[in-house]
Design an enzyme around this catalytic site. Structure first.
Site, PDB file in Angstrom:
ATOM      1  CB  THR A  45      -0.960  -0.011   1.205  1.00 34.24           C
ATOM      2  OG1 THR A  45      -0.201  -0.147   2.399  1.00 34.24           O
ATOM      3  CG2 THR A  45      -1.950  -1.173   1.096  1.00 34.24           C
ATOM      4  CB  THR A  47       1.546   5.477   3.869  1.00 36.58           C
ATOM      5  OG1 THR A  47       0.787   6.560   3.340  1.00 36.58           O
ATOM      6  CG2 THR A  47       2.396   5.979   5.022  1.00 36.58           C
ATOM      7  CB  CYS A  48       2.628   0.190   3.920  1.00 39.73           C
ATOM      8  SG  CYS A  48       1.090   0.445   4.837  1.00 39.73           S
ATOM      9  CB  SER A  49       5.128   0.401  -0.579  1.00 39.43           C
ATOM     10  OG  SER A  49       4.532  -0.863  -0.455  1.00 39.43           O
ATOM     11  CG  LEU A  53       9.299  -2.489   4.636  1.00 43.44           C
ATOM     12  CD1 LEU A  53       9.704  -3.133   5.951  1.00 43.44           C
ATOM     13  CD2 LEU A  53       8.638  -3.515   3.717  1.00 43.44           C
TER      14      LEU A  53
END
EC number: 1.11.1.27
Length: 159
Positions: A45, A47-49, A53
């Protein structure tokens, strides 16, 4: 909701390992160690990518230098998706990718996120924590779409 001073609940999760998915327990992950765990609503997703992370991957050595034994990322995804995302993000030797496929860990932590209306089902809220021997010593839970309390730099500052 879990809070500082609470023990991490013992739940079975799946690690995305080089040889394929490996079931483990949160007790095995946290017992006798200092662990940084961060949770994301979903692998791959935005923001996550792009931010969450990568911040932990880029700062992994700084965490290890401060006495952290392990950094783990968990999401309500399956182990194959978590493994592919980890490979895509170059996490090897830095971040352990954990799958909470049915959301059991998110529920046990009291940190579920209802994204049913967006077609994503029940997920995990975005948060990060530090646990020493299974006891939470820092917890940064994001509100709404925020990305401050759980980013790598905030967790590093808490160490």
């Amino acid at each position: 909701m879990i809070k500082v001073g609470d023990r991490i609940p013992n739940v079975t999760v799946t690690a995305a390992a080089a040889g394929g998915p490996e079931q483990t327990t949160t007790d095995a992950i946290f017992s006798g160690k200092t662990v940084v765990l961060f949770a994301v609503p979903g692998a791959f997703t935005p923001t996550c990518s792009a931010r969450h992370l990568p911040g932990f991957v880029e700062n992994a050595q700084a965490f290890f230098d401060k006495g952290v034994d392990s950094i783990a990322c968990i999401a309500v995804n399956d182990a194959f998706v978590m493994g592919a995302w980890g490979k895509d993000q170059g996490v090897e030797g830095k971040v352990v990718m954990l799958a909470d496929g049915s959301g059991d860990f998110a529920r046990a932590m009291g940190l579920e996120l209802d994204l049913m209306s967006r077609g994503l089902g029940m997920r995990s809220q975005r948060y990060a924590l530090i646990a020493k021997d299974g006891v939470v010593t820092f917890l940064g839970v994001e509100e709404g779409g925020a990305f401050e309390a759980s980013k790598a730099e905030a967790v590093l500052a808490a160490l």
